[in-house]
Design an enzyme around this catalytic site. Sequence first.
Site, PDB file in Angstrom:
ATOM      1  N   ARG A 124       0.832  -1.216   0.000  1.00  0.00           N
ATOM      2  CA  ARG A 124       0.000   0.000   0.000  1.00  0.00           C
ATOM      3  C   ARG A 124       0.863   1.261   0.000  1.00  0.00           C
ATOM      4  O   ARG A 124       0.484   2.277   0.597  1.00  0.00           O
ATOM      5  CB  ARG A 124      -0.960   0.000   1.202  1.00  0.00           C
ATOM      6  CG  ARG A 124      -1.778  -1.279   1.366  1.00  0.00           C
ATOM      7  CD  ARG A 124      -2.875  -1.428   0.340  1.00  0.00           C
ATOM      8  NE  ARG A 124      -4.003  -0.565   0.575  1.00  0.00           N
ATOM      9  CZ  ARG A 124      -5.124  -0.908   1.203  1.00  0.00           C
ATOM     10  NH1 ARG A 124      -5.270  -2.123   1.672  1.00  0.00           N
ATOM     11  NH2 ARG A 124      -6.108  -0.069   1.345  1.00  0.00           N
TER      12      ARG A 124
ATOM     13  N   ARG B 133      -3.245   6.966   1.232  1.00  0.00           N
ATOM     14  CA  ARG B 133      -3.694   8.184   1.917  1.00  0.00           C
ATOM     15  C   ARG B 133      -2.676   8.826   2.851  1.00  0.00           C
ATOM     16  O   ARG B 133      -2.852   9.967   3.255  1.00  0.00           O
ATOM     17  CB  ARG B 133      -4.975   7.892   2.691  1.00  0.00           C
ATOM     18  CG  ARG B 133      -6.183   7.826   1.786  1.00  0.00           C
ATOM     19  CD  ARG B 133      -7.392   7.354   2.541  1.00  0.00           C
ATOM     20  NE  ARG B 133      -7.126   6.022   3.068  1.00  0.00           N
ATOM     21  CZ  ARG B 133      -7.946   5.343   3.846  1.00  0.00           C
ATOM     22  NH1 ARG B 133      -9.072   5.874   4.234  1.00  0.00           N
ATOM     23  NH2 ARG B 133      -7.630   4.136   4.250  1.00  0.00           N
TER      24      ARG B 133
ATOM     25  N   ARG C  31      -6.456  12.018  -5.707  1.00  0.00           N
ATOM     26  CA  ARG C  31      -7.741  11.339  -5.507  1.00  0.00           C
ATOM     27  C   ARG C  31      -8.887  12.349  -5.540  1.00  0.00           C
ATOM     28  O   ARG C  31      -9.930  12.084  -6.137  1.00  0.00           O
ATOM     29  CB  ARG C  31      -7.739  10.615  -4.177  1.00  0.00           C
ATOM     30  CG  ARG C  31      -9.070   9.910  -3.911  1.00  0.00           C
ATOM     31  CD  ARG C  31      -8.897   8.949  -2.814  1.00  0.00           C
ATOM     32  NE  ARG C  31     -10.038   8.295  -2.255  1.00  0.00           N
ATOM     33  CZ  ARG C  31     -11.301   8.640  -2.270  1.00  0.00           C
ATOM     34  NH1 ARG C  31     -11.690   9.722  -2.894  1.00  0.00           N
ATOM     35  NH2 ARG C  31     -12.209   7.919  -1.659  1.00  0.00           N
TER      36      ARG C  31
ATOM     37  N   ASP D 226      -7.109  -1.915  -6.987  1.00  0.00           N
ATOM     38  CA  ASP D 226      -7.631  -2.507  -5.761  1.00  0.00           C
ATOM     39  C   ASP D 226      -7.970  -3.963  -6.015  1.00  0.00           C
ATOM     40  O   ASP D 226      -8.217  -4.346  -7.164  1.00  0.00           O
ATOM     41  CB  ASP D 226      -8.875  -1.763  -5.268  1.00  0.00           C
ATOM     42  CG  ASP D 226      -9.143  -2.078  -3.808  1.00  0.00           C
ATOM     43  OD1 ASP D 226      -8.481  -1.485  -2.953  1.00  0.00           O
ATOM     44  OD2 ASP D 226      -9.973  -2.961  -3.528  1.00  0.00           O
TER      45      ASP D 226
ATOM     46  N   TYR E 202     -15.587 -10.431   0.871  1.00  0.00           N
ATOM     47  CA  TYR E 202     -16.198  -9.121   0.587  1.00  0.00           C
ATOM     48  C   TYR E 202     -17.490  -9.277  -0.210  1.00  0.00           C
ATOM     49  O   TYR E 202     -18.465  -8.550  -0.007  1.00  0.00           O
ATOM     50  CB  TYR E 202     -15.215  -8.231  -0.187  1.00  0.00           C
ATOM     51  CG  TYR E 202     -14.092  -7.699   0.681  1.00  0.00           C
ATOM     52  CD1 TYR E 202     -14.286  -6.585   1.484  1.00  0.00           C
ATOM     53  CD2 TYR E 202     -12.850  -8.324   0.708  1.00  0.00           C
ATOM     54  CE1 TYR E 202     -13.263  -6.093   2.283  1.00  0.00           C
ATOM     55  CE2 TYR E 202     -11.822  -7.849   1.509  1.00  0.00           C
ATOM     56  CZ  TYR E 202     -12.039  -6.738   2.295  1.00  0.00           C
ATOM     57  OH  TYR E 202     -11.034  -6.264   3.091  1.00  0.00           O
TER      58      TYR E 202
HETATM   59  O1  CP3 Z   1      -0.135  -1.159  -2.577  1.00  0.00           O
HETATM   60  C1  CP3 Z   1      -0.402  -0.210  -3.333  1.00  0.00           C
HETATM   61  O2  CP3 Z   1       0.126   0.914  -3.245  1.00  0.00           O
HETATM   62  C2  CP3 Z   1      -1.375  -0.472  -4.465  1.00  0.00           C
HETATM   63  C3  CP3 Z   1      -2.723  -0.155  -4.174  1.00  0.00           C
HETATM   64  C4  CP3 Z   1      -3.631  -1.047  -3.340  1.00  0.00           C
HETATM   65  C5  CP3 Z   1      -4.841  -0.545  -2.813  1.00  0.00           C
HETATM   66  N1  CP3 Z   1      -5.542  -1.583  -2.286  1.00  0.00           N
HETATM   67  C6  CP3 Z   1      -5.268   0.864  -2.895  1.00  0.00           C
HETATM   68  C7  CP3 Z   1      -6.342   1.345  -2.008  1.00  0.00           C
HETATM   69  C8  CP3 Z   1      -3.575  -2.410  -3.030  1.00  0.00           C
HETATM   70  C9  CP3 Z   1      -2.470  -3.429  -3.290  1.00  0.00           C
HETATM   71  C10 CP3 Z   1      -4.799  -2.737  -2.368  1.00  0.00           C
HETATM   72  C11 CP3 Z   1      -5.143  -4.097  -1.928  1.00  0.00           C
HETATM   73  C12 CP3 Z   1      -6.325  -4.311  -1.075  1.00  0.00           C
HETATM   74  N2  CP3 Z   1      -7.538  -3.680  -1.132  1.00  0.00           N
HETATM   75  C13 CP3 Z   1      -6.421  -5.314  -0.076  1.00  0.00           C
HETATM   76  C14 CP3 Z   1      -5.339  -6.320   0.244  1.00  0.00           C
HETATM   77  C15 CP3 Z   1      -4.213  -5.714   0.976  1.00  0.00           C
HETATM   78  C16 CP3 Z   1      -4.463  -5.457   2.425  1.00  0.00           C
HETATM   79  O3  CP3 Z   1      -4.147  -4.320   2.839  1.00  0.00           O
HETATM   80  O4  CP3 Z   1      -4.876  -6.357   3.126  1.00  0.00           O
HETATM   81  C17 CP3 Z   1      -7.705  -5.233   0.499  1.00  0.00           C
HETATM   82  C18 CP3 Z   1      -8.236  -6.089   1.620  1.00  0.00           C
HETATM   83  C19 CP3 Z   1      -8.412  -4.211  -0.191  1.00  0.00           C
HETATM   84  C20 CP3 Z   1      -9.835  -3.812  -0.013  1.00  0.00           C
HETATM   85  C21 CP3 Z   1      -9.949  -2.384   0.311  1.00  0.00           C
HETATM   86  N3  CP3 Z   1      -9.744  -1.360  -0.585  1.00  0.00           N
HETATM   87  C22 CP3 Z   1     -10.251  -1.815   1.565  1.00  0.00           C
HETATM   88  C23 CP3 Z   1     -10.529  -2.605   2.824  1.00  0.00           C
HETATM   89  C24 CP3 Z   1     -10.216  -0.425   1.384  1.00  0.00           C
HETATM   90  C25 CP3 Z   1     -10.513   0.624   2.396  1.00  0.00           C
HETATM   91  C26 CP3 Z   1      -9.209   0.773   3.089  1.00  0.00           C
HETATM   92  C27 CP3 Z   1      -9.188   1.860   4.045  1.00  0.00           C
HETATM   93  O5  CP3 Z   1      -8.112   1.936   4.652  1.00  0.00           O
HETATM   94  O6  CP3 Z   1     -10.173   2.615   4.165  1.00  0.00           O
HETATM   95  C28 CP3 Z   1      -9.877  -0.156   0.049  1.00  0.00           C
HETATM   96  C29 CP3 Z   1      -9.691   1.172  -0.574  1.00  0.00           C
HETATM   97  C30 CP3 Z   1      -8.305   1.522  -0.974  1.00  0.00           C
HETATM   98  N4  CP3 Z   1      -7.545   0.722  -1.774  1.00  0.00           N
HETATM   99  C31 CP3 Z   1      -7.594   2.702  -0.669  1.00  0.00           C
HETATM  100  C32 CP3 Z   1      -6.371   2.609  -1.321  1.00  0.00           C
HETATM  101  C33 CP3 Z   1      -5.262   3.629  -1.365  1.00  0.00           C
HETATM  102  C34 CP3 Z   1      -8.111   3.871   0.149  1.00  0.00           C
HETATM  103  C35 CP3 Z   1      -9.213   4.499  -0.617  1.00  0.00           C
HETATM  104  C36 CP3 Z   1      -9.246   5.980  -0.557  1.00  0.00           C
HETATM  105  O7  CP3 Z   1      -8.432   6.642  -1.246  1.00  0.00           O
HETATM  106  O8  CP3 Z   1     -10.135   6.490   0.145  1.00  0.00           O
END
Ligand code: CP3
Length: 357
Positions: free
Chosen positions: A28, A32, A41, A78, A155
């Site tokens: 990640r 943010r 974003r 994502d 999910y």
């Molecule tokens: O790693 C990177 O930089 C690449 C981007 C990436 C994102 N999501 C961007 C993202 C990757 C590899 C993921 C994977 C992901 N997404 C996982 C597996 C990895 C882990 O951390 O366990 C999971 C479970 C998700 C599902 C998901 N997407 C969730 C639970 C959320 C909300 C997260 C939160 O912290 O609120 C997202 C949204 C998301 N995906 C964001 C980002 C940067 C935040 C969204 C925003 O900008 O508001």
Amino acid sequence: MAVELKNDLLLRALCREPVDRTPVWIMRQAGRYLPEYRATRAEAGSFMDLCQAPELACEVTLQPLRRFDLDAAIIFSDILTIPDAMGLKLYFVAGEGPRFEFPLQSPEDVRRLPRPDIAESLGYVMDAIAVTRRELDGKVPLIGFSGSPWTLATYMIEGGSSKNFSKAKRLIYDQPAVAHELLGKLADTVTAYLNAQIESGAQAVQVFDTWGGALSAAAYEEFSLRYMARIVSGLDRESRGRRVPVILFSKGCNTQLEALAASGCDALGVDWTISLAEARRRVGARVALQGNLDPTVLLADHGAIRREVEATLSSFGPGEGHVFNLGHGITPEVDPEHLGVLVDAVREFSPALHRPR
Ligand code: CP3
């Protein structure tokens, strides 16, 4: 003509080949905690708009590399793009995370679930990869990724994030055949999706099994690991004359390291609840290890971060087969400067663990 890769430390370490320092990237790493991410974003409108605009997805993929000496980029996207492409319609509620408009609610929903045409419904990811490879110009490798079938299924069944996965787990116990039908469709889709990413330029791929640790050992083998192994065996492992390493990251599954290492993958992501020394003893002859600093360490002061980086490196010890990373994703409240301290510490301490090439 393919551009030559100027820094191939990640690919070498994932294949357990000698390197002169330990490569580092951060799960990640685009996100943010970076003000420039929040600005892009906001410009994009919604999270999905950001994912679906290849130029903007490329921009946020590159943002962390402008600040830090990272050894890899991971394409900005994502894991939930797949269920979205299957028609569940992903959206985000501020402060509550991901949601689906049409979660899976019956065996009929599973039966009707399409195997999506990847090029048509997820072409925006392949476009983002192609644009990003061009922009990277061989600086560092680009990682592609997907969620594991089990993690995606949680999910899709829960309709969003969940604390105890009661609906998804009830399905595997009450209606295992329906669960297998769903997981089989997801495994086929993930395989096609990752192969399309590889064809578009992803140079390594990672499968995120974030919720594998919610399952019992027996259920994990039957409902998560089996499908990841099926994906691994269906992936194109070479592209443009170079091996494309596959990393499996099953969070909370340290009791399963031997089984994971037997899946045919090249590397295992490891969370922080096991020492790298023990993980290496158990599976280090077969796979590379990626991890495993507790992400919370990044909230501590500079001295603590440097100390913990050094401890993580020396826990793995000298020799090849380690990729430095956190044991899970970086969190939004981290001060970016702290990540700089981590990356610089890996560069400073790790050469002592390798022979100069
Ligand atoms: O790693 C990177 O930089 C690449 C981007 C990436 C994102 N999501 C961007 C993202 C990757 C590899 C993921 C994977 C992901 N997404 C996982 C597996 C990895 C882990 O951390 O366990 C999971 C479970 C998700 C599902 C998901 N997407 C969730 C639970 C959320 C909300 C997260 C939160 O912290 O609120 C997202 C949204 C998301 N995906 C964001 C980002 C940067 C935040 C969204 C925003 O900008 O508001």
